[in-house]
Design a protein around this motif. Structure first.
Motif, PDB file in Angstrom:
ATOM      1  N   PRO A   1       0.843  -1.223  -0.015  1.00  0.00           N
ATOM      2  CA  PRO A   1      -0.062  -0.043  -0.001  1.00  0.00           C
ATOM      3  C   PRO A   1       1.011   1.240   0.163  1.00  0.00           C
ATOM      4  O   PRO A   1       0.575   2.158  -0.606  1.00  0.00           O
ATOM      5  CB  PRO A   1      -0.610  -0.068   1.210  1.00  0.00           C
ATOM      6  N   LEU A   2       1.778   1.084   0.563  1.00  0.00           N
ATOM      7  CA  LEU A   2       2.748   2.310   0.484  1.00  0.00           C
ATOM      8  C   LEU A   2       3.348   2.666  -0.715  1.00  0.00           C
ATOM      9  O   LEU A   2       3.600   4.004  -1.017  1.00  0.00           O
ATOM     10  CB  LEU A   2       4.058   2.255   1.612  1.00  0.00           C
ATOM     11  N   ASN A   3       3.756   1.785  -1.374  1.00  0.00           N
ATOM     12  CA  ASN A   3       4.303   1.980  -2.739  1.00  0.00           C
ATOM     13  C   ASN A   3       3.414   2.979  -3.623  1.00  0.00           C
ATOM     14  O   ASN A   3       3.839   3.778  -4.339  1.00  0.00           O
ATOM     15  CB  ASN A   3       4.613   0.691  -3.406  1.00  0.00           C
ATOM     16  N   ALA A   4       1.948   2.493  -3.644  1.00  0.00           N
ATOM     17  CA  ALA A   4       1.197   3.438  -4.330  1.00  0.00           C
ATOM     18  C   ALA A   4       1.122   4.618  -3.735  1.00  0.00           C
ATOM     19  O   ALA A   4       1.180   5.740  -4.698  1.00  0.00           O
ATOM     20  CB  ALA A   4      -0.179   2.678  -4.382  1.00  0.00           C
ATOM     21  N   ILE A   5       0.998   5.086  -2.507  1.00  0.00           N
ATOM     22  CA  ILE A   5       1.203   6.263  -1.946  1.00  0.00           C
ATOM     23  C   ILE A   5       2.226   7.219  -2.372  1.00  0.00           C
ATOM     24  O   ILE A   5       2.181   8.219  -2.553  1.00  0.00           O
ATOM     25  CB  ILE A   5       0.915   6.048  -0.362  1.00  0.00           C
ATOM     26  N   VAL A   6       3.451   6.409  -2.347  1.00  0.00           N
ATOM     27  CA  VAL A   6       4.765   6.922  -2.560  1.00  0.00           C
ATOM     28  C   VAL A   6       4.540   7.623  -3.885  1.00  0.00           C
ATOM     29  O   VAL A   6       4.913   8.931  -4.337  1.00  0.00           O
ATOM     30  CB  VAL A   6       5.686   6.308  -2.317  1.00  0.00           C
ATOM     31  N   GLU A   7       4.107   6.865  -4.815  1.00  0.00           N
ATOM     32  CA  GLU A   7       4.031   7.151  -6.298  1.00  0.00           C
ATOM     33  C   GLU A   7       2.852   8.361  -6.561  1.00  0.00           C
ATOM     34  O   GLU A   7       3.217   9.364  -7.167  1.00  0.00           O
ATOM     35  CB  GLU A   7       3.519   5.955  -7.128  1.00  0.00           C
ATOM     36  N   GLN A   8       2.155   8.465  -5.769  1.00  0.00           N
ATOM     37  CA  GLN A   8       0.824   9.462  -5.726  1.00  0.00           C
ATOM     38  C   GLN A   8       1.214  10.523  -5.070  1.00  0.00           C
ATOM     39  O   GLN A   8       0.956  11.749  -5.509  1.00  0.00           O
ATOM     40  CB  GLN A   8      -0.588   8.969  -5.341  1.00  0.00           C
ATOM     41  N   THR A   9       1.955  10.715  -4.033  1.00  0.00           N
ATOM     42  CA  THR A   9       2.317  12.063  -3.058  1.00  0.00           C
ATOM     43  C   THR A   9       3.618  12.307  -3.129  1.00  0.00           C
ATOM     44  O   THR A   9       3.948  13.926  -2.770  1.00  0.00           O
ATOM     45  CB  THR A   9       1.970  11.890  -1.675  1.00  0.00           C
ATOM     46  N   PHE A  10       4.785  11.734  -3.441  1.00  0.00           N
ATOM     47  CA  PHE A  10       6.137  12.047  -3.321  1.00  0.00           C
ATOM     48  C   PHE A  10       6.612  13.217  -4.369  1.00  0.00           C
ATOM     49  O   PHE A  10       7.279  14.116  -4.080  1.00  0.00           O
ATOM     50  CB  PHE A  10       7.063  10.969  -3.519  1.00  0.00           C
ATOM     51  N   PRO A  11       5.898  12.876  -5.577  1.00  0.00           N
ATOM     52  CA  PRO A  11       6.198  14.231  -6.589  1.00  0.00           C
ATOM     53  C   PRO A  11       5.994  15.698  -5.934  1.00  0.00           C
ATOM     54  O   PRO A  11       6.692  16.514  -5.962  1.00  0.00           O
ATOM     55  CB  PRO A  11       5.424  13.711  -7.791  1.00  0.00           C
ATOM     56  N   THR A  12       4.829  15.678  -5.347  1.00  0.00           N
ATOM     57  CA  THR A  12       4.575  16.878  -4.774  1.00  0.00           C
ATOM     58  C   THR A  12       5.376  17.360  -3.533  1.00  0.00           C
ATOM     59  O   THR A  12       5.561  18.483  -3.455  1.00  0.00           O
ATOM     60  CB  THR A  12       2.973  16.775  -4.195  1.00  0.00           C
ATOM     61  N   LEU A  13       5.837  16.293  -2.475  1.00  0.00           N
ATOM     62  CA  LEU A  13       6.585  16.389  -1.639  1.00  0.00           C
ATOM     63  C   LEU A  13       7.841  16.938  -2.067  1.00  0.00           C
ATOM     64  O   LEU A  13       8.616  17.998  -1.520  1.00  0.00           O
ATOM     65  CB  LEU A  13       6.864  15.307  -0.769  1.00  0.00           C
ATOM     66  N   LEU A  14       8.453  16.413  -3.301  1.00  0.00           N
ATOM     67  CA  LEU A  14       9.661  16.890  -3.706  1.00  0.00           C
ATOM     68  C   LEU A  14       9.572  18.393  -4.250  1.00  0.00           C
ATOM     69  O   LEU A  14      10.809  19.191  -3.932  1.00  0.00           O
ATOM     70  CB  LEU A  14      10.094  15.740  -4.778  1.00  0.00           C
ATOM     71  N   ARG A  15       8.631  18.533  -4.859  1.00  0.00           N
ATOM     72  CA  ARG A  15       8.515  20.121  -5.356  1.00  0.00           C
ATOM     73  C   ARG A  15       8.285  21.039  -3.915  1.00  0.00           C
ATOM     74  O   ARG A  15       8.826  22.238  -4.116  1.00  0.00           O
ATOM     75  CB  ARG A  15       7.081  20.351  -6.516  1.00  0.00           C
ATOM     76  N   MET A  16       7.665  20.431  -3.151  1.00  0.00           N
ATOM     77  CA  MET A  16       7.556  21.373  -1.928  1.00  0.00           C
ATOM     78  C   MET A  16       8.947  21.558  -1.087  1.00  0.00           C
ATOM     79  O   MET A  16       9.326  22.541  -0.955  1.00  0.00           O
ATOM     80  CB  MET A  16       6.814  20.930  -0.889  1.00  0.00           C
ATOM     81  N   LEU A  17      10.027  20.467  -1.086  1.00  0.00           N
ATOM     82  CA  LEU A  17      11.265  20.662  -0.858  1.00  0.00           C
ATOM     83  C   LEU A  17      11.975  21.641  -1.282  1.00  0.00           C
ATOM     84  O   LEU A  17      12.640  22.546  -1.163  1.00  0.00           O
ATOM     85  CB  LEU A  17      11.912  19.123  -0.592  1.00  0.00           C
ATOM     86  N   GLN A  18      11.879  21.553  -2.768  1.00  0.00           N
ATOM     87  CA  GLN A  18      12.841  22.243  -3.554  1.00  0.00           C
ATOM     88  C   GLN A  18      12.412  23.534  -3.615  1.00  0.00           C
ATOM     89  O   GLN A  18      13.135  24.675  -3.662  1.00  0.00           O
ATOM     90  CB  GLN A  18      12.933  21.697  -5.229  1.00  0.00           C
ATOM     91  N   SER A  19      11.083  23.936  -3.497  1.00  0.00           N
ATOM     92  CA  SER A  19      10.709  25.462  -3.539  1.00  0.00           C
ATOM     93  C   SER A  19      11.082  26.036  -2.376  1.00  0.00           C
ATOM     94  O   SER A  19      11.322  27.151  -2.237  1.00  0.00           O
ATOM     95  CB  SER A  19       9.005  25.109  -3.750  1.00  0.00           C
TER      96      SER A  19
END
Length: 208
Positions: free
Chosen positions: A113-131
């Protein structure tokens, strides 16, 4: 009580060794469903004095109900995590961190279940971190969000890399973001002079 209930009686009664009678209210499944659908929004909009208690309640509910009985949680998190309102982002990140922590020590099969969550949410987390790291902001709220992003990443990758992070280019962008964060000086605005108090500062906690 969250773990039990749904049966006929809505309360459990027992007697301690000292003879004291105790009563525990058992929530019905209908009541639990109502709580699940509303508690994230309630935490986001609640006064700061009770946010920590509500966050703990969400963590407890995730342990017992997610994902089977709470399939809408991640979509609710996703709806808030990209908001311009830092209060909504913080609330969503708090819930997402609890979800990731649930799977921190799971084996490959248990982490599905975590794998699907990472795929769905981590791109947004990365953009937030970078910003945030590129903005040079000294805001405490930004530091708290970054700390939650780091902790969520840690829990999601503790035993194995989810498939979505095995792409070299994507994983490299995460490492670049962390590298910039580690090498950035801690904002001096509002930084305590005392060494021990300084360690409690959100920006210093990000370095950990």
């Amino acid at each position: 009580h969250w773990r039990n209930g749904g049966g006929g009686d809505n309360a459990a009664v027992w007697t301690n060794e000292n003879g004291t009678t105790n009563k525990r209210i058992l929530l019905s499944e209908g009541d639990k469903g109502f709580v699940r659908e509303n508690i994230l929004e309630a935490m986001i909009t609640s006064p700061s004095v009770i946010k920590a208690q509500m966050a703990k309640a969400i963590e407890y509910m995730i342990d017992f109900d997610f994902p089977e009985r709470w399939p809408t949680l991640i979509s609710a998190v996703g709806n808030n995590i990209g908001s311009d309102d830092h209060t909504r982002v913080l609330g969503a990140m708090t819930a997402l961190r609890s979800v990731a922590r649930k799977y921190e020590f799971k084996d490959e099969e248990g982490r599905q279940p975590l794998n699907a969550i990472v795929e769905q949410t981590f791109p947004t987390l990365l953009r937030m971190l970078q910003s945030i790291v590129q903005s040079g902001t000294a805001a405490t709220e930004a530091a708290v969000i970054i700390k939650l992003i780091c902790k969520t990443f840690w829990s999601a990758t503790y035993l194995a890399l989810p498939p979505a992070l095995r792409d070299q280019e994507h994983f490299g962008r995460w490492m670049e973001g962390f590298f910039v964060l580690i090498n950035q000086p801690v904002p001096s605005v509002g930084e305590p002079e005392d060494h021990y108090e300084r360690q409690k500062c959100p920006w210093w906690k990000c370095k950990k």
